[in-house]
Scaffold this active site. Structure first.
Site, PDB file in Angstrom:
ATOM      1  N   SER A 265       0.822  -1.207   0.000  1.00 55.63           N
ATOM      2  CA  SER A 265       0.000   0.000   0.000  1.00 55.63           C
ATOM      3  C   SER A 265       0.857   1.259   0.000  1.00 55.63           C
ATOM      4  CB  SER A 265      -0.943  -0.072   1.194  1.00 55.63           C
ATOM      5  OG  SER A 265      -2.097   0.638   0.893  1.00 55.63           O
ATOM      6  N   LYS A 269       3.903   2.095  -2.606  1.00 60.90           N
ATOM      7  CA  LYS A 269       4.213   3.284  -3.422  1.00 60.90           C
ATOM      8  C   LYS A 269       5.700   3.602  -3.217  1.00 60.90           C
ATOM      9  CE  LYS A 269      -0.247   5.271  -1.801  1.00 60.90           C
ATOM     10  NZ  LYS A 269      -1.316   4.674  -2.520  1.00 60.90           N
ATOM     11  N   TRP A 360     -10.162   0.235  -4.743  1.00 64.10           N
ATOM     12  CA  TRP A 360      -9.618   1.560  -4.424  1.00 64.10           C
ATOM     13  C   TRP A 360      -8.212   1.730  -5.030  1.00 64.10           C
ATOM     14  CZ3 TRP A 360     -11.478   5.943  -3.178  1.00 64.10           C
ATOM     15  CH2 TRP A 360     -10.778   6.888  -2.426  1.00 64.10           C
ATOM     16  N   HIS A 410      -7.813  -5.675   0.871  1.00 63.16           N
ATOM     17  CA  HIS A 410      -6.572  -4.918   0.987  1.00 63.16           C
ATOM     18  C   HIS A 410      -5.774  -5.442   2.193  1.00 63.16           C
ATOM     19  CE1 HIS A 410      -4.168  -1.336   0.273  1.00 63.16           C
ATOM     20  NE2 HIS A 410      -4.212  -1.048   1.569  1.00 63.16           N
TER      21      HIS A 410
HETATM   22  C1  GCU Z   1      -5.430   4.622   2.072  1.00 66.44           C
HETATM   23  C2  GCU Z   1      -4.934   5.442   0.910  1.00 66.44           C
HETATM   24  C3  GCU Z   1      -4.150   4.605  -0.083  1.00 66.44           C
HETATM   25  C4  GCU Z   1      -3.082   3.810   0.635  1.00 66.44           C
HETATM   26  C5  GCU Z   1      -3.687   3.033   1.768  1.00 66.44           C
HETATM   27  C6  GCU Z   1      -2.676   2.310   2.645  1.00 66.44           C
HETATM   28  O1  GCU Z   1      -6.421   3.744   1.658  1.00 66.44           O
HETATM   29  O2  GCU Z   1      -6.040   6.039   0.311  1.00 66.44           O
HETATM   30  O3  GCU Z   1      -3.553   5.407  -1.048  1.00 66.44           O
HETATM   31  O4  GCU Z   1      -2.430   2.955  -0.264  1.00 66.44           O
HETATM   32  O5  GCU Z   1      -4.359   3.928   2.637  1.00 66.44           O
HETATM   33  O6  GCU Z   1      -1.527   2.693   2.710  1.00 66.44           O
HETATM   34  O7  GCU Z   1      -3.105   1.345   3.304  1.00 66.44           O
END
Ligand code: GCU
Length: 432
Positions: A265, A269, A360, A410
Site C-alpha cells: 500500500s 508506493k 480503491w 486490501h
Molecule cells: C489509504 C490510501 C491509499 C493507501 C492506503 C494504505 O487507503 O487512500 O492510497 O495505499 O491507505 O496505505 O493502506
C-alpha cells in the site's frame, strides 16, 4: 579533498537533478495531455530510440521530473553512517533455521537524531549468500516476530497497530504482524529478509517536524519548499540506507545482486519509487500500491470507486511534495504518468499484485500501466509483459512486468508471500 571522496555518480546525479529542475516548466505552462505521455519522448519532444539515450538522457530526466512535480527530491545519502549497535544476534530463531539480528544505524553530515533499526533474518542453511527481501513495515520491527529482544519504537505509531496505546507501541504488539511478513515461509524458501519501521524515518503524521526531512533543509529554511521530499521520498531514502547496510556489512551472507524490495500500500508506493531511483534493487513488488504508486494519476477526477490524486493529496497532504497539489483538478497536465515510474525500473522485474475487493487501488488501471511501460522494456532488449489481458484470479503472470490478483481484501498475507517467492524464484533462480 572532500569532493574527491564523493563517488562521481553521486556528483553527476546531483548536478543533473539541479539543472533539470531549474529547466522544468512551471505548472501554468504545462499543456493538457489527456492521453498517457509516451515514456520514450523527452520533455523537449525528442524521441529516444536507443538504450544508450534512454540511460543517459531520458531516465535521469524522468527521475528528476517525478521528484520535481510529485514526490519531492529524495534526501541525499549522508556523508557518514555507522552501525551504532548490534542490539542482538539470535542464531536459534525459528528452531535454529535462521539467524535473527537487529542493528541500529546512525547518520552524520547532516547529523540525524533519528536512528534506523534494521531487523535482519538470514537462513542458516544455504549454499551461498542468500537473496533478500527488503521491506518497510507499518507498526515497528517488533510486530514481525514474537521475539523478546526486538526493539519497540519510541516514536509515534498508528492507532490501528495492535498493542498501540496513545499512539505508542507496547510489548503487546510483539509478533502481531507475523502473518503479514511470514518469516518462516521466507526462510523455508531460502530467502533472507531485512525490515524497518517507516516511523524511524518519518512517522506518518501530517507534518515533517518528527521526520528526517528538516535535517536536510537549507540554512534558515523552516518549511518544505515546493519540491522538497514528501514522506514517500523520505521512506524511499530509508530503503536505500538499508541496502547500503546490506551491501557494506552483510555481503558475505546476503547476495547483493539479488535484492528484492517489497511493501504494502503506501509502503508499496515507496517500494516502486525506491526501485525507480536505485538500480541495486533487482526486483520490486509494490503490493496493492494504487494511486500515487502503481495506478494511473489520469483518472476522472469525480470518480469515487478509485482513489484520485485530489483525494490522496487532501487526506495525506504530507506524502507528496507541494508541487503535486497543483495537479489535483488537472492530472492531465502531469508530464508523466505512473507507467513512467515503472519504466524507470526497466529492465528489472516488477510484480504488481492486487486483491479483487481492493478496487480503491485500481487493479485495472495498474494493468494499463504495465502495458504502457512495455515499450521501454522492449527498447532495452527484454520482453516486458507476456499477456494482453489481465490474468485470471490466482494465476501469476510472471513476466518481467508481472501481475497477480487474488480474491479478498486490501492486506498482505501468506498467499501473497507464496506468490512473491514464486516470482522471485523465477527471476532470481530458486535458492539452493
Ligand atoms: C489509504 C490510501 C491509499 C493507501 C492506503 C494504505 O487507503 O487512500 O492510497 O495505499 O491507505 O496505505 O493502506
Amino acid at each position: 579533498m572532500l569532493k574527491s571522496l564523493i563517488p562521481a555518480t553521486v556528483v553527476l546525479l546531483t548536478a543533473c537533478s539541479l539543472s533539470f529542475s531549474a529547466e522544468f516548466p512551471d505548472f501554468k505552462s504545462l499543456p493538457s495531455r489527456p492521453e498517457l505521455p509516451d515514456p520514450l519522448v523527452m520533455v523537449d519532444g525528442t524521441r529516444v530510440t536507443t538504450a544508450a539515450d534512454w540511460n543517459a538522457r531520458r531516465r535521469p530526466e524522468l527521475q528528476a521530473l517525478f521528484q520535481h512535480y510529485m514526490y519531492g527530491y529524495l534526501p541525499p545519502k549522508p556523508g557518514k553512517w555507522i552501525v551504532e549497535e548490534v542490539l542482538f544476534t539470535d542464531p536459534t530463531f525459528l528452531d535454529g533455521k535462521a539467524t535473527l539480528s537487529e542493528s541500529r544505524l546512525a547518520f552524520f553530515n547532516p547529523d540525524l537524531k533519528h536512528r534506523l533499526h534494521v531487523l535482519l533474518v538470514i537462513p542458516n542453511k544455504r549454499s551461498g549468500p542468500a537473496p533478500v527481501f527488503v521491506g518497510m513495515n507499518f507498526c515497528g520491527n517488533h510486530a514481525l516476530a514474537n521475539h523478546p529482544k526486538i526493539h519497540i519504537p519510541e516514536s509515534w505509531v498508528y492507532k490501528s497497530c495492535a498493542g498501540s496505546e496513545n499512539e505508542r507501541a507496547t510489548e503487546k504488539g510483539r509478533g502481531t504482524q507475523s502473518d503479514a511478513w511470514n518469516l518462516d515461509l521466507v526462510i523455508d524458501r531460502g530467502y533472507a529478509l531485512a525490515n524497518f519501521y517507516s516511523g524511524d524515518i518519518d512517522p506518518d503524521t501530517a507534518d515533517f517536524s518528527d521526520g528526517i526531512e528538516p535535517a536536510f533543509y537549507k540554512q534558515g529554511q523552516t518549511s518544505p519548499g515546493p519540491s522538497d521530499a514528501g514522506a514517500i521520498s523520505a521512506w524511499a531514502w530509508g530503503y536505500h540506507r538499508v541496502i547500503d547496510f546490506l551491501v557494506e556489512k552483510h555481503s558475505s551472507a546476503i547476495d547483493v545482486k539479488r535484492i528484492a524490495a517489497v511493501g504494502h500500500s503506501r509502503n508499496g508506493k515507496t517500494t516502486l519509487l525506491a526501485a525507480a531511483m536505485d538500480e541495486r534493487i533487482a526486483l520490486a513488488i509494490p503490493h496493492q500500491a494504487g494511486c500515487g504508486g502503481t495506478a494511473p494519476s489520469r483518472v476522472a477526477i469525480d470518480r469515487k470507486d478509485v482513489e484520485t490524486i485530489r483525494r490522496i493529496n487532501t487526506v495525506f497532504p504530507h506524502w507528496f511534495c507541494d508541487n503535486f497539489v497543483l495537479f489535483n483538478e488537472t492530472p492531465d497536465k502531469l508530464p508523466f504518468d505512473q507507467h513512467c515510474l515503472l519504466a524507470l525500473c526497466a529492465p528489472r522485474p516488477v510484480l504488481y499484485s492486487n486483491a479483487v475487493e481492493d478496487q480503491w487501488a485500481n487493479p485495472d488501471g495498474q494493468f494499463e500501466m504495465l502495458k504502457a511501460a512495455a515499450p521501454v522494456y522492449a527498447l532495452l532488449g527484454t520482453s516486458g509483459l507476456d499477456a494482453k489481458e489481465r490474468p485470471a484470479s490466482r494465476v501469476l503472470l510472471d513476466s518481467k512486468l508481472g501481475y497477480f490478483i487474488r480474491p479478498g481484501k486490501h492486506s498482505m498475507d501468506r498467499e501473497d508471500w507464496g506468490i512473491f517467492l514464486d516470482y522471485a524464484d523465477k527471476h532470481f533462480g530458486k535458492p539452493k
